[in-house]
Design a protein around this motif. Structure first.
Motif, PDB file in Angstrom:
ATOM      1  N   GLY A 180      -2.338  -8.594  -8.909  1.00 53.81           N
ATOM      2  CA  GLY A 180      -2.584  -8.800  -7.488  1.00 53.81           C
ATOM      3  C   GLY A 180      -2.011  -7.666  -6.671  1.00 53.81           C
ATOM      4  N   SER A 181      -2.730  -7.325  -5.600  1.00 50.11           N
ATOM      5  CA  SER A 181      -2.273  -6.281  -4.680  1.00 50.11           C
ATOM      6  C   SER A 181      -2.833  -6.563  -3.294  1.00 50.11           C
ATOM      7  CB  SER A 181      -2.751  -4.907  -5.159  1.00 50.11           C
ATOM      8  OG  SER A 181      -2.403  -3.902  -4.225  1.00 50.11           O
ATOM      9  N   ASN A 182      -1.983  -6.456  -2.282  1.00 46.85           N
ATOM     10  CA  ASN A 182      -2.475  -6.580  -0.903  1.00 46.85           C
ATOM     11  C   ASN A 182      -2.286  -5.274  -0.131  1.00 46.85           C
ATOM     12  OD1 ASN A 182       0.224  -6.440  -0.132  1.00 46.85           O
ATOM     13  ND2 ASN A 182       0.260  -8.433   0.867  1.00 46.85           N
ATOM     14  N   TYR A 183      -1.980  -4.196  -0.853  1.00 44.50           N
ATOM     15  CA  TYR A 183      -1.771  -2.902  -0.218  1.00 44.50           C
ATOM     16  C   TYR A 183      -2.245  -1.803  -1.172  1.00 44.50           C
ATOM     17  CZ  TYR A 183       0.546   0.990   2.124  1.00 44.50           C
ATOM     18  OH  TYR A 183       0.799   2.173   2.772  1.00 44.50           O
ATOM     19  N   GLN A 184      -3.269  -1.085  -0.752  1.00 41.99           N
ATOM     20  CA  GLN A 184      -3.855   0.011  -1.538  1.00 41.99           C
ATOM     21  C   GLN A 184      -4.259  -0.436  -2.949  1.00 41.99           C
ATOM     22  OE1 GLN A 184      -1.036   3.278  -1.342  1.00 41.99           O
ATOM     23  NE2 GLN A 184      -1.655   3.783   0.760  1.00 41.99           N
ATOM     24  N   ALA A 185      -4.910  -1.590  -3.011  1.00 39.87           N
ATOM     25  CA  ALA A 185      -5.343  -2.138  -4.303  1.00 39.87           C
ATOM     26  C   ALA A 185      -6.288  -1.182  -5.025  1.00 39.87           C
ATOM     27  CB  ALA A 185      -6.025  -3.485  -4.093  1.00 39.87           C
ATOM     28  N   ASP A 186      -7.113  -0.442  -4.274  1.00 40.86           N
ATOM     29  CA  ASP A 186      -8.060   0.496  -4.891  1.00 40.86           C
ATOM     30  C   ASP A 186      -7.347   1.626  -5.623  1.00 40.86           C
ATOM     31  OD1 ASP A 186      -7.140   1.437  -2.396  1.00 40.86           O
ATOM     32  OD2 ASP A 186      -8.957   2.599  -2.049  1.00 40.86           O
ATOM     33  N   LYS A 187      -6.090   1.856  -5.312  1.00 38.88           N
ATOM     34  CA  LYS A 187      -5.277   2.871  -5.983  1.00 38.88           C
ATOM     35  C   LYS A 187      -4.446   2.257  -7.117  1.00 38.88           C
ATOM     36  CE  LYS A 187      -1.208   5.697  -4.909  1.00 38.88           C
ATOM     37  NZ  LYS A 187      -0.280   6.081  -3.835  1.00 38.88           N
ATOM     38  N   HIS A 188      -3.809   1.124  -6.843  1.00 38.41           N
ATOM     39  CA  HIS A 188      -2.842   0.559  -7.782  1.00 38.41           C
ATOM     40  C   HIS A 188      -3.477  -0.218  -8.936  1.00 38.41           C
ATOM     41  CE1 HIS A 188       0.323   2.026  -5.265  1.00 38.41           C
ATOM     42  NE2 HIS A 188      -0.144   1.349  -4.231  1.00 38.41           N
ATOM     43  N   LEU A 189      -4.557  -0.945  -8.682  1.00 37.27           N
ATOM     44  CA  LEU A 189      -5.195  -1.697  -9.771  1.00 37.27           C
ATOM     45  C   LEU A 189      -5.707  -0.780 -10.885  1.00 37.27           C
ATOM     46  CD1 LEU A 189      -6.960  -4.580  -7.831  1.00 37.27           C
ATOM     47  CD2 LEU A 189      -5.156  -4.824  -9.538  1.00 37.27           C
ATOM     48  N   PRO A 190      -6.444   0.294 -10.563  1.00 38.46           N
ATOM     49  CA  PRO A 190      -6.890   1.182 -11.648  1.00 38.46           C
ATOM     50  C   PRO A 190      -5.729   1.805 -12.425  1.00 38.46           C
ATOM     51  CG  PRO A 190      -8.119   1.645  -9.647  1.00 38.46           C
ATOM     52  CD  PRO A 190      -7.010   0.699  -9.281  1.00 38.46           C
ATOM     53  N   ARG A 191      -4.661   2.137 -11.724  1.00 40.37           N
ATOM     54  CA  ARG A 191      -3.494   2.726 -12.405  1.00 40.37           C
ATOM     55  C   ARG A 191      -2.909   1.757 -13.427  1.00 40.37           C
ATOM     56  NH1 ARG A 191       1.934   5.434  -9.972  1.00 40.37           N
ATOM     57  NH2 ARG A 191       3.121   5.305 -11.900  1.00 40.37           N
ATOM     58  N   VAL A 192      -2.723   0.508 -13.022  1.00 36.99           N
ATOM     59  CA  VAL A 192      -2.138  -0.484 -13.922  1.00 36.99           C
ATOM     60  C   VAL A 192      -3.102  -0.827 -15.051  1.00 36.99           C
ATOM     61  CG1 VAL A 192      -1.393  -2.908 -14.069  1.00 36.99           C
ATOM     62  CG2 VAL A 192      -0.465  -1.410 -12.302  1.00 36.99           C
ATOM     63  N   LYS A 230      -5.139   1.178 -16.456  1.00 36.44           N
ATOM     64  CA  LYS A 230      -5.023   2.293 -17.397  1.00 36.44           C
ATOM     65  C   LYS A 230      -3.745   2.164 -18.227  1.00 36.44           C
ATOM     66  CE  LYS A 230      -4.764   7.322 -17.599  1.00 36.44           C
ATOM     67  NZ  LYS A 230      -4.471   8.538 -16.868  1.00 36.44           N
ATOM     68  N   ASP A 231      -2.632   1.826 -17.579  1.00 39.99           N
ATOM     69  CA  ASP A 231      -1.367   1.634 -18.294  1.00 39.99           C
ATOM     70  C   ASP A 231      -1.471   0.485 -19.301  1.00 39.99           C
ATOM     71  OD1 ASP A 231      -0.282   3.703 -16.824  1.00 39.99           O
ATOM     72  OD2 ASP A 231       0.870   2.394 -15.476  1.00 39.99           O
ATOM     73  N   LEU A 232      -2.144  -0.590 -18.922  1.00 40.91           N
ATOM     74  CA  LEU A 232      -2.315  -1.732 -19.821  1.00 40.91           C
ATOM     75  C   LEU A 232      -3.197  -1.356 -21.012  1.00 40.91           C
ATOM     76  CD1 LEU A 232      -2.774  -4.600 -17.217  1.00 40.91           C
ATOM     77  CD2 LEU A 232      -0.768  -4.205 -18.686  1.00 40.91           C
ATOM     78  N   ALA A 233      -4.247  -0.574 -20.759  1.00 43.31           N
ATOM     79  CA  ALA A 233      -5.158  -0.160 -21.830  1.00 43.31           C
ATOM     80  C   ALA A 233      -4.428   0.700 -22.861  1.00 43.31           C
ATOM     81  CB  ALA A 233      -6.360   0.587 -21.252  1.00 43.31           C
ATOM     82  N   LEU A 279       8.519  -4.271 -19.204  1.00 37.79           N
ATOM     83  CA  LEU A 279       7.483  -3.248 -19.067  1.00 37.79           C
ATOM     84  C   LEU A 279       6.624  -3.490 -17.826  1.00 37.79           C
ATOM     85  CD1 LEU A 279       6.171  -0.749 -20.320  1.00 37.79           C
ATOM     86  CD2 LEU A 279       4.780  -2.282 -21.714  1.00 37.79           C
ATOM     87  N   PHE A 280       6.261  -4.750 -17.581  1.00 35.34           N
ATOM     88  CA  PHE A 280       5.430  -5.063 -16.417  1.00 35.34           C
ATOM     89  C   PHE A 280       6.206  -4.841 -15.112  1.00 35.34           C
ATOM     90  CE2 PHE A 280       2.875  -8.172 -19.254  1.00 35.34           C
ATOM     91  CZ  PHE A 280       2.187  -7.103 -19.806  1.00 35.34           C
ATOM     92  N   LYS A 281       7.502  -5.154 -15.101  1.00 31.42           N
ATOM     93  CA  LYS A 281       8.339  -4.870 -13.917  1.00 31.42           C
ATOM     94  C   LYS A 281       8.392  -3.362 -13.659  1.00 31.42           C
ATOM     95  CE  LYS A 281      10.357  -8.869 -12.617  1.00 31.42           C
ATOM     96  NZ  LYS A 281       9.234  -9.641 -12.144  1.00 31.42           N
ATOM     97  N   GLN A 282       8.473  -2.586 -14.740  1.00 27.64           N
ATOM     98  CA  GLN A 282       8.481  -1.125 -14.609  1.00 27.64           C
ATOM     99  C   GLN A 282       7.153  -0.644 -14.013  1.00 27.64           C
ATOM    100  OE1 GLN A 282       9.316   0.986 -18.272  1.00 27.64           O
ATOM    101  NE2 GLN A 282       8.461   2.885 -17.471  1.00 27.64           N
TER     102      GLN A 282
END
Length: 186
Positions: free
Chosen positions: A35-47, A49-52, A100-103
């Motif tokens: 979940g993101s309520n601030y710059q989700a278009d930036k943060h969701l793809p980043r996470v 990628k990290d999860l993948a 890891l998820f907190k990081q």
């Protein structure tokens, strides 16, 4: 080798356990709510990628949701939410995953409530663990492949009942992802 099983995973029938009960459990897969309520278009793809990088992922449809704590007097930005199924390349403990998820949240600039500077909290990234698949048979003859171990899915009791968008995301992933049901004993 993984075997696909066509069975309906009945989330309501799964055991619910607290994170404290599961800290040392060997986790092979997770269902997450992002979940993101601030710059989700930036943060969701980043996470994503990290999860993948941790294993195989599948994504639910992203949902736009109002903040349920918003009021007319104190409007708040909408959230973009998405569920993720992650089959880990190698098992890790729940405690390691949580760290890891907190990081990952911190790398997105996540501010915790205690340090938020405004009454409207900007949540750059929130990663919640909804379900985990744990190894239940540690006596397997196969030492190289955790896919040969018996496992079971557990619900994180602190996250249940799921919010509407989490339930929809989990159901979507279950219906399109037969890998979820690999070695799951219902």
């Amino acid at each position: 080798m993984m075997h696909k099983v066509s069975v309906d995973l009945n989330v309501e029938m799964l055991k619910k356990q607290t994170p404290e009960q599961l800290q040392a459990q060997s986790v092979t897969a997770v269902m997450l709510a992002l979940g993101s309520n601030y710059q989700a278009d930036k943060h969701l793809p980043r996470v994503r990628k990290d999860l993948a990088a941790l294993g195989e992922i599948q994504l639910s449809t992203p949902f736009q949701n109002p903040d349920f704590t918003a009021t007319i007097e104190l409007p708040k930005p909408d959230y973009t939410n998405q569920c993720v199924y992650l089959r880990l390349a190698k098992p890790v403990t729940l405690q390691q995953l949580q760290a890891l998820f907190k990081q990952m949240e911190g790398e997105c600039g996540r501010e915790r409530l205690a340090v938020a500077k405004t009454s409207v909290k900007k949540v750059t990234m929130d990663i919640d663990i909804l379900l985990i698949e744990v190894v239940t048979d540690k006596n397997s003859l196969s030492k190289n492949s955790f896919s040969d171990h018996k496992s079971e899915w557990l619900i994180m009791a602190d996250r249940y009942p799921f919010k509407a968008h989490e339930h929809a995301g989990v159901e979507e992933l279950i219906s399109v992802n037969s890998l979820l049901l690999v070695t799951t004993k219902l």
